[in-house]
Write an enzyme that holds these catalytic residues in place. Structure first.
Site: not given
Ligand code: PBG
Length: 324
Positions: A196, A249
């Site tokens: 991520k 992601k």
């Molecule tokens: C929670 C989370 C996030 C997303 C999914 N789970 C936000 C972040 O890390 O700031 C982002 C998903 C998206 O942008 O569609 N931590």
């Protein structure tokens, strides 16, 4: 022209029928996981201004939403809670009557076959908007793990089929696996946000989930977009710790990473087509600058071709309709 030799690739592109016959990648509604944002209160359906067509919905509207999703052949949703009250340790994430726990119960009672993945994170529940506990302005790893385990176990107790930890603390898969096993949830898989990145593409989500960090950024726990080898290390440790599926992601700017993770690891790979990727397409489509359907199908096909087995996407309902 008969003196030169060349290969006629166009033979296999001549008609729709032959193109269809030699097509290598297929999208199916079963590939999609649809994100849902659940708010407290009743009869609420708030459109997210930066994500036209995506809504925060209240518990009482979930059944209709699930019926629509199921009718389209989409097998799974991933739940995000948007609570009214927040505190410094994100307790809304792991109380028994938390918003995601309640939504999970409603869905599993109404539609037992619908797979419910619970996003396991604290940022929607903390008043500072970070994904863990803060001390000395720094997000604490090991203390955050304890709260994350509590969250995962309470989500499993509520009936979640899949635990999807996204907070990027080190050791979160090992800790959650141990916590789930000790609570008797040996059979609940972990779909880890293994890779991520710290991405500007999450901007619209933070409006949707009301989870913008109130100071600083997430760069001490989410990954540097410039790094590829680090992605392989993250995925390797999650596999060793017992992850059942790996998420990469965002998706669009990280297709190379999806491919590498696919090649390196023998586990189902999930691409997260994130909020900012959705918003870009929507904005251009609303201006009439691109053909939305064609663009979306091309992007989603690209993610599968890159190696994703599944795609978490805000386009799931549209794409399933177009496929149907
Ligand atoms: C929670 C989370 C996030 C997303 C999914 N789970 C936000 C972040 O890390 O700031 C982002 C998903 C998206 O942008 O569609 N931590």
């Amino acid at each position: 022209m008969d003196q030169i030799q060349f290969r006629r690739h166009r033979r296999l592109r001549k008609t729709a029928a032959i193109r269809s016959m030699v097509r290598e990648t297929h999208l199916r509604p079963e590939d999609f996981i649809y994100p849902l944002f659940i708010v407290e209160g009743e009869n609420k359906k708030n459109e997210i201004s930066s994500m036209p067509g995506v809504f925060q919905i209240s518990l009482d509207l979930i059944k209709n939403e699930i019926d629509e999703i199921a009718a389209l052949g989409i097998p799974a949703v991933i739940l995000f809670g948007v609570p009214d009250e927040k505190d410094d340790c994100g307790s809304g994430a792991y109380v028994d009557h938390g918003i995601v726990q309640e939504a999970t119960k409603v869905i599993k009672e109404h539609a037992p076959d619908m797979l419910v993945a619970a996003d396991t994170c604290l940022c929607e529940y903390t008043d500072h908007g970070h994904c863990g506990v803060i001390k000395d302005s720094y997000v604490q790893n090991d203390e955050s793990l304890e709260l994350l385990v509590k969250t995962a176990v309470s989500q499993a107790k509520a009936g979640a089929d899949i635990i999807a930890p996204s907070n990027m603390m080190d050791g979160f898969v090992a800790a959650i696996r141990k916590g789930l096993d000790e609570a008797g949830f040996h059979d609940i898989p972990i779909m880890s946000y293994a890779v991520k990145y710290s991405s500007a593409f999450y901007g619209p989500f933070r409006e949707a989930a009301n989870s913008t960090p109130q100071f600083g950024d997430r760069k001490t726990y989410q990954m540097d977009p410039a790094n590829r080898l680090e992605a392989l290390r993250e995925a390797a440790s999650d596999m060793e710790e017992g992850a059942d599926m790996l998420i990469v992601k965002p998706a669009l700017s990280y297709m190379d990473i999806i491919r590498e993770v696919r090649n390196e690891f023998n586990a189902p790979i999930v691409a997260y087509n994130v909020s900012g990727e959705y918003s870009l397409v929507k904005a251009a489509a609303q201006n009439g600058w691109v053909d939305e359907k064609a663009i979306v199908m091309e992007m989603l096909t690209g993610m599968k071709r890159a190696g994703a087995d599944m795609i978490i996407t805000y386009f799931a309902k549209d794409a399933a309709k177009w496929l149907g």
